[in-house]
Design an enzyme around this catalytic site. Sequence first.
Site, mmCIF file in Angstrom:
data_model
loop_
_atom_site.group_PDB
_atom_site.id
_atom_site.type_symbol
_atom_site.label_atom_id
_atom_site.label_comp_id
_atom_site.label_asym_id
_atom_site.label_seq_id
_atom_site.Cartn_x
_atom_site.Cartn_y
_atom_site.Cartn_z
ATOM 1 C CB SER A 182 -0.964 -0.051 1.184
ATOM 2 O OG SER A 182 -1.998 0.903 1.047
ATOM 3 C CG ASP A 237 -7.177 -1.856 -3.790
ATOM 4 O OD1 ASP A 237 -7.839 -1.249 -2.922
ATOM 5 O OD2 ASP A 237 -5.980 -2.115 -3.678
ATOM 6 C CG HIS A 287 -6.136 -1.981 0.109
ATOM 7 N ND1 HIS A 287 -5.428 -1.364 -0.884
ATOM 8 C CD2 HIS A 287 -5.515 -1.630 1.277
ATOM 9 C CE1 HIS A 287 -4.440 -0.661 -0.373
ATOM 10 N NE2 HIS A 287 -4.456 -0.814 0.945
#
Length: 340
Positions: free
Chosen positions: A154, A281, A309
């Site tokens: 991320s 996502d 995600h």
Amino acid sequence: MDRTSPDNMNFNHSSDFHFLPMRGMRNPHLQTLLPRLFRRHITLQPHWQRLDLPDGDFVDLAWSEDPALAQHKPRAVLFHGLEGSFHSPYAHGLLQAWKARGWLGVVMHFRGCSGEPNRMERIYHSGETEDAAFFLRWLHTCWGKVPTAAVGVSLGGNMLACLMGKQGEDCLLDAGVIVSAPLMLEPCSAKLEQGFSRVYQRYLLNQLKLNARRKLHAWPGTLPIDLERLNALKKLRDFDDVITARAHGFVNADDYYRRASAMPLLPQIRKPLLIIHAKDDPFMTDEVIPDLQQLPANIEYQLTEHGGHVGFVGGSLLKPQMWLEQRIPQWLSHYLDTAL
């Protein structure tokens, strides 16, 4: 061909390793949340170490084992996501998987993310590469030269792409993997203000504010905001506008998003890199999907239909499979195991 098609990948199909979501659990929000159910219990006891930084601050390291007893082993470094830590499901899950393969794993916590507030005004952000660069040099100097790879998740993935792009051939890593990275920050920030994704924004903002409160109590005056204004923030963009941007020399949130997005730096990356991204996502839009014609041959891009995600949970309810804990070691083994 549509660049968002999972078939349009700069990918070595001989090493293809497809993701199949858990039956009945392909919903992106379920995929995003499932790791917190299946990785609730931490089975690895990390070896903690504090690394002092040149400016008087520190970062904390969580090793899969005592590095003094394993410095000969290939190394895998993890850069976590926004307000993540060793306790994040993907973090201790990957460290356990790396240890099982005979690698030495380590999580470099960004400033203030290990449970203790950092000392300086400077914190961390999606494009902050100086601490990671210092850490990688320190690894090389103090623990010797062995095959070394890094995984960024991320926010940590965007940071790793920035680092590898800025350093080019001089990057000390033999390879990297980027998972669920917001390679274009502005549209990702906007996405988190829409629909169900606002739930994630609220959670992340609450974590950021909690961490900021700790810092204001421990080190008054080290943030460009007071408690009253901090408590009034309603969006991640607001936090980035009044804290992240001001603490790191950006004009505002828009300036930060533009200058810290990794997408423009991808063509400058010279070391092998795998980018993993799920098309569904809930933190992202299609704007994070690169134009594959612009990527160098050393970058492989794997776009899955499902995964959410940093989710990617397969198998069954009785035998769940954390796909990232299989896929990442499988891809990195070519770069880390060849010297064994």
